[in-house]
Design a protein around this motif. Structure first.
Motif, PDB file in Angstrom:
ATOM      1  N   LEU A 131      54.434  23.169  52.628  1.00 20.37           N
ATOM      2  CA  LEU A 131      55.254  22.797  51.570  1.00 20.37           C
ATOM      3  C   LEU A 131      55.038  21.243  51.065  1.00 20.37           C
ATOM      4  O   LEU A 131      54.627  21.061  49.942  1.00 20.37           O
ATOM      5  N   GLN A 132      54.716  20.360  52.033  1.00 17.75           N
ATOM      6  CA  GLN A 132      54.213  19.097  51.937  1.00 17.75           C
ATOM      7  C   GLN A 132      52.911  19.133  51.208  1.00 17.75           C
ATOM      8  O   GLN A 132      52.725  18.420  50.174  1.00 17.75           O
ATOM      9  N   ALA A 133      52.118  19.970  51.596  1.00 17.66           N
ATOM     10  CA  ALA A 133      50.762  19.888  50.929  1.00 17.66           C
ATOM     11  C   ALA A 133      50.656  20.485  49.745  1.00 17.66           C
ATOM     12  O   ALA A 133      49.760  20.003  48.898  1.00 17.66           O
ATOM     13  N   VAL A 134      51.385  21.544  49.479  1.00 14.47           N
ATOM     14  CA  VAL A 134      51.359  22.109  48.079  1.00 14.47           C
ATOM     15  C   VAL A 134      51.967  21.060  47.193  1.00 14.47           C
ATOM     16  O   VAL A 134      51.358  20.883  46.012  1.00 14.47           O
ATOM     17  N   TRP A 135      52.945  20.496  47.459  1.00 15.35           N
ATOM     18  CA  TRP A 135      53.538  19.355  46.541  1.00 15.35           C
ATOM     19  C   TRP A 135      52.406  18.094  46.419  1.00 15.35           C
ATOM     20  O   TRP A 135      52.335  17.629  45.243  1.00 15.35           O
ATOM     21  N   LYS A 136      51.847  17.941  47.460  1.00  6.06           N
ATOM     22  CA  LYS A 136      50.840  16.799  47.378  1.00  6.06           C
ATOM     23  C   LYS A 136      49.787  17.105  46.385  1.00  6.06           C
ATOM     24  O   LYS A 136      49.281  16.228  45.541  1.00  6.06           O
ATOM     25  N   HIS A 137      49.264  18.276  46.254  1.00  6.21           N
ATOM     26  CA  HIS A 137      47.999  18.802  45.759  1.00  6.21           C
ATOM     27  C   HIS A 137      48.635  19.727  44.420  1.00  6.21           C
ATOM     28  O   HIS A 137      47.724  20.553  44.025  1.00  6.21           O
ATOM     29  N   ARG A 138      49.769  19.656  43.928  1.00  7.94           N
ATOM     30  CA  ARG A 138      50.399  20.450  42.851  1.00  7.94           C
ATOM     31  C   ARG A 138      49.617  20.437  41.546  1.00  7.94           C
ATOM     32  O   ARG A 138      49.500  20.944  40.753  1.00  7.94           O
ATOM     33  N   ARG A 139      48.737  18.975  41.242  1.00 17.81           N
ATOM     34  CA  ARG A 139      48.030  18.712  40.185  1.00 17.81           C
ATOM     35  C   ARG A 139      46.752  19.556  40.058  1.00 17.81           C
ATOM     36  O   ARG A 139      46.152  19.954  39.075  1.00 17.81           O
ATOM     37  N   ALA A 140      46.635  20.197  41.219  1.00 11.38           N
ATOM     38  CA  ALA A 140      45.570  21.167  41.193  1.00 11.38           C
ATOM     39  C   ALA A 140      45.603  22.326  40.124  1.00 11.38           C
ATOM     40  O   ALA A 140      44.591  23.009  39.613  1.00 11.38           O
ATOM     41  N   ILE A 141      46.676  22.824  39.959  1.00  9.58           N
ATOM     42  CA  ILE A 141      47.074  23.528  38.688  1.00  9.58           C
ATOM     43  C   ILE A 141      46.418  23.298  37.588  1.00  9.58           C
ATOM     44  O   ILE A 141      46.113  24.172  36.676  1.00  9.58           O
ATOM     45  N   LEU A 142      46.209  22.331  37.049  1.00  5.93           N
ATOM     46  CA  LEU A 142      45.569  21.671  35.907  1.00  5.93           C
ATOM     47  C   LEU A 142      44.192  21.458  35.859  1.00  5.93           C
ATOM     48  O   LEU A 142      43.653  21.093  34.894  1.00  5.93           O
ATOM     49  N   GLU A 143      43.497  21.333  36.923  1.00  4.57           N
ATOM     50  CA  GLU A 143      42.323  20.892  37.158  1.00  4.57           C
ATOM     51  C   GLU A 143      41.310  22.233  37.078  1.00  4.57           C
ATOM     52  O   GLU A 143      41.461  23.381  36.839  1.00  4.57           O
ATOM     53  N   HIS A 144      40.029  21.982  36.960  1.00  7.89           N
ATOM     54  CA  HIS A 144      38.912  22.942  36.957  1.00  7.89           C
ATOM     55  C   HIS A 144      38.180  23.044  38.374  1.00  7.89           C
ATOM     56  O   HIS A 144      38.228  22.323  39.030  1.00  7.89           O
ATOM     57  N   GLY A 145      37.155  24.121  38.197  1.00 11.14           N
ATOM     58  CA  GLY A 145      36.373  24.371  39.168  1.00 11.14           C
ATOM     59  C   GLY A 145      37.208  24.907  40.393  1.00 11.14           C
ATOM     60  O   GLY A 145      38.162  25.610  40.203  1.00 11.14           O
ATOM     61  N   PRO A 146      36.606  24.638  41.775  1.00 13.99           N
ATOM     62  CA  PRO A 146      37.154  24.900  42.848  1.00 13.99           C
ATOM     63  C   PRO A 146      38.859  24.578  42.827  1.00 13.99           C
ATOM     64  O   PRO A 146      39.682  25.278  43.479  1.00 13.99           O
ATOM     65  N   ALA A 147      39.063  23.343  42.416  1.00  6.89           N
ATOM     66  CA  ALA A 147      40.477  22.885  42.483  1.00  6.89           C
ATOM     67  C   ALA A 147      41.374  23.744  41.463  1.00  6.89           C
ATOM     68  O   ALA A 147      42.164  24.175  41.991  1.00  6.89           O
ATOM     69  N   GLY A 148      40.946  24.194  40.321  1.00  8.26           N
ATOM     70  CA  GLY A 148      41.573  25.142  39.451  1.00  8.26           C
ATOM     71  C   GLY A 148      41.893  26.305  40.094  1.00  8.26           C
ATOM     72  O   GLY A 148      42.833  26.992  39.971  1.00  8.26           O
ATOM     73  N   ARG A 149      40.713  26.998  40.824  1.00  8.81           N
ATOM     74  CA  ARG A 149      41.174  28.085  41.469  1.00  8.81           C
ATOM     75  C   ARG A 149      41.917  28.103  42.589  1.00  8.81           C
ATOM     76  O   ARG A 149      42.792  29.036  42.932  1.00  8.81           O
TER      77      ARG A 149
END
Length: 708
Positions: free
Chosen positions: A565-583
């Motif tokens: 849960l900590q990691a998901v919250w920390k990297h929540r902006r990945a939802i708006l990013e592109h490439g591997p981050a967006g996936r």
């Protein structure tokens, strides 16, 4: 690995969870009791009638048993008292009211307390149209069977519902399953006396339209028509099933009776009695308001749980189909992938905190690899002699680094700083590698886009029931879920037990993150957000020691879930990013939150609902659902075990897993979510190790390491 001086998680969330489950149980119990779901809707066969006064059996339909000498009353000549039982019903009651209004006729509606509490607006609508309300018990119970206390509960619960719905009290009661006065038996007469002792009038019937049997419109009209011009109390229904024939018959019957000179009215007007519907007492009204509110909430909760159950079932089916399809794709890709092995050595980093029991087995298994390796053991302030065990081994290509206790991420960063190779493999201090694991896990780095590789962790101590359950979970999780993540390019975690990394990629991110408890998940997500691919290698096998007690398992999974849960919250902006981050953000994280957080949080409430389903007579659907749910787990499990070349025998304990292990995982997720919402810091929860021993040969032949 330990971290120290953290504030323990608050315990208030257990109070909250307990309160929520208690409220849910209470509301479902109320729903079952008020709606009569805990008893069958059936009557007792008619018995002897020796105690029934002859004047009552041969009398009229309204019985006044409030005094020692009962009297009977009936409608005036050429008058028909029109009555409807079992409502109100949201479909049929409004249609019947519309027909009554069309012909300016009023009637008496004998309602159940359950339906009155469910549909309070319909009670008000019945009264607004000039009609009358009567009491038909709360749950349509046969008052011959329930005794004095049960009769009081049935009648007074309906009183509360009517007071809460429309601020009224009624003195009219029609016992369910009653008919004409001459059908009264001794038990029915006792119930009539009890009703009279409570200050109420009993309303039976002279004519039964038998519309509940749906015999056809013509037959209903014929049954409802008085014989020889005698006045009568007519029984019809506005609930309890399809009442379309009743509505159609009423539309023909009313004008025909009016044309024949009949008066059609409520029971009180037809008989000539008053004050049958009065204003409820203030205290009754308040209690009724609470009852109506609680029933409304229980209805909403029941509907919500049914919806959750349907959604969970649909998601389970879709997940099973998706995972099996994606697994087939991954198997084909893995079969066609060319093998590549780097020529240079690989550094294997082993962080160790109080791993005395297993550190020797770990180091020796790494050195037995068929690929050249350097081993760096970072002793993170162990107090059990872990470092001394490594020193006594005195093995070439093994470097021991001691440091003050700072936690697993700090130990890994120390190992990264000391490593001198481009590729590193990170292994927990309780893990035993197979001979070809290092070679196979680093083979994926032939692709320059790959920044990390997840290996295949397997449970080494699988002898007991708890070990078998964890073995099943690991095989399914690693063999299916990680294959799916690989194909969809959204791997959320490279496990600490076995994972390979490009050293420069990790250092470019600042090393292993230290601000979450799931440093492996945090690092994996950070690499993908930095543009690297993360893949899975099913042949890179590593045997790990799983918790051997429920308490140990709880601590481990609590830390994993909370850290995730900590990691998901920390990297929540990945939802708006592109490439591997967006996936990762639009595939991996939603899947993780849905199947590993959201559904488990709802799990205890669904289990409570399932138990109530069995208790309220829905046992067969509940059993079928459980079997379908088990099949949705068993099918992927068989596939995963076959792919991993594991014997299927451990799957025999899979059904038992639904009664203990699954509930434990539910509670772990709930506690993690509550702790996260409370903003508390969670301690590391170091597990007690007993160690795995390493066979001298044959690890690559699929043998399980022996438990020490």
């Amino acid at each position: 690995m330990a971290t120290h001086h953290r504030t323990p998680p608050p315990r208030a969330h257990w109070v909250l969870l307990g309160t929520l489950l208690l409220v849910t149980t209470a509301l479902l119990t109320l729903h079952g009791l008020v709606l009569g779901e805990f008893h069958a809707d059936e009557s007792t066969p008619q018995g002897p009638a020796d105690a029934v006064p002859a004047a009552v059996r041969t009398g009229q339909a309204v019985i006044d048993a409030r005094k020692p000498s009962p009297v009977t009353l009936g409608p005036r000549d050429h008058t028909l008292a029109l009555t409807f039982d079992d409502g109100p019903d949201p479909t049929w009651t409004p249609q019947i009211l519309a027909v009554l209004d069309r012909y300016h006729v009023h009637a008496t509606f004998f309602v159940t307390g359950a339906h009155a509490a469910q549909y309070p607006g319909l009670i008000r609508e019945i009264l607004a149209h000039g009609n009358e309300i009567g009491n038909h018990t709360a749950t349509h119970a046969d008052l011959r069977d329930v005794g004095t206390a049960g009769t009081g509960v049935e009648l007074h619960t309906t009183d509360l519902a009517l007071a809460g719905a429309a601020n009224i009290a009624t003195s009219l009661v029609r016992p369910p399953y009653s008919a004409t006065p001459d059908s009264l038996d001794d038990l029915a007469w006792q119930s009539v006396r009890r009703i009279g002792a409570d200050g109420r009038l009993v309303v039976l019937s002279d004519l039964d339209s038998e519309d509940w049997q749906r015999p056809g419109v013509d037959k209903i009209i014929a049954n409802a028509t008085p014989r020889d011009g005698h006045s009568a109390v007519l029984l019809m229904h506005d609930a309890g099933g399809d009442r379309s024939q009743t509505v159609a018959a009423l539309d023909r019957f009313l004008p025909a009776m009016r044309a024949a000179g009949w008066q059609l009215d409520t029971v009180s007007h037809a008989v000539g009695i008053s004050d049958t519907n009065a204003v409820a007492e203030p205290q009754t009204r308040f209690g009724g308001w609470l009852l109506v509110a609680a029933v409304q909430l229980s209805d909403w909760l029941t509907a919500a749980l049914r919806l959750v159950l349907l959604v969970a079932s649909a998601l389970a089916v879709l997940r099973t189909i998706m995972v099996l399809i994606v697994t087939w794709i991954h198997v084909r890709r893995a079969r066609d992938r060319p093998l590549w092995t780097p020529e240079e050595s690989v550094t294997v980093i082993v962080p160790a905190y109080n791993e005395k029991a297993g550190i020797e087995a770990t180091v020796r298994s790494v050195l037995a690899s068929d690929h050249p390796v350097w081993v760096i053991v970072v002793d993170d302030g162990s107090t059990d002699g872990t470092a001394e065990v490594v020193e006594r081994l005195n093995l070439r290509r093994v470097v021991l680094i001691r440091q003050a206790n700072a936690g697993k991420p700090a130990a890994l960063n120390t190992g990264l700083a000391a490593a001198r190779t481009d590729l590193v493999v990170m292994v927990d201090g309780d893990t035993v590698l197979e001979r070809g694991t290092v070679r196979t896990v680093v083979s994926h780095f032939a692709d320059p886009r790959v920044g990390a590789v997840s290996g295949n962790a397997k449970v080494g101590n699988r002898g007991g029931l708890l070990g078998k359950w964890q073995h099943i979970e690991y095989v399914i999780g690693f063999n299916l879920d990680r294959r799916m993540y690989d194909v969809l390019e959204c791997m959320p975690t490279v496990p600490g037990a076995i994972g390979a990394f490009r050293r420069d990629a990790v250092l470019a991110l600042g090393g292993i993150p230290t601000d979450t408890l799931a440093e492996d998940t945090d690092l994996t997500m950070a690499l993908e957000r930095d543009g690297w691919r993360v893949v899975y290698e099913q042949q890179a096998l590593a045997w790990t020691e799983a918790p051997s007690t429920l308490g140990q398992l709880w601590k481990q999974r609590y830390r994993w879930c909370y850290g995730t849960l900590q990691a998901v919250w920390k990297h929540r902006r990945a939802i708006l990013e592109h490439g591997p981050a967006g996936r990762l953000g639009r595939r991996g994280i939603p899947y993780l939150l849905l199947f590993q957080v959201a559904l488990p949080v709802l799990g205890p409430f669904v289990d409570v609902a399932a138990i109530f389903g069995i208790l309220t007579g829905d046992g067969v659907p509940a059993l079928l659902y459980w079997l379908a749910f088990l099949a949705m787990q068993l099918i992927p499990a068989v596939v995963a075990f076959r792919l991993d070349r594991e014997p299927l025998r451990p799957l025999l304990v899979l059904p038992l897993q639904q009664f203990v292990y699954r509930q434990l995982m539910y509670l772990v997720v709930l506690q993690s979510v509550m702790t996260a919402l409370a903003g508390a810091r969670l301690p590391w929860h170091k597990l007690t190790r007993t160690g795995l021993s390493v066979p001298t040969t044959g690890l690559d032949e699929g043998r399980t390491p022996a438990k020490r």
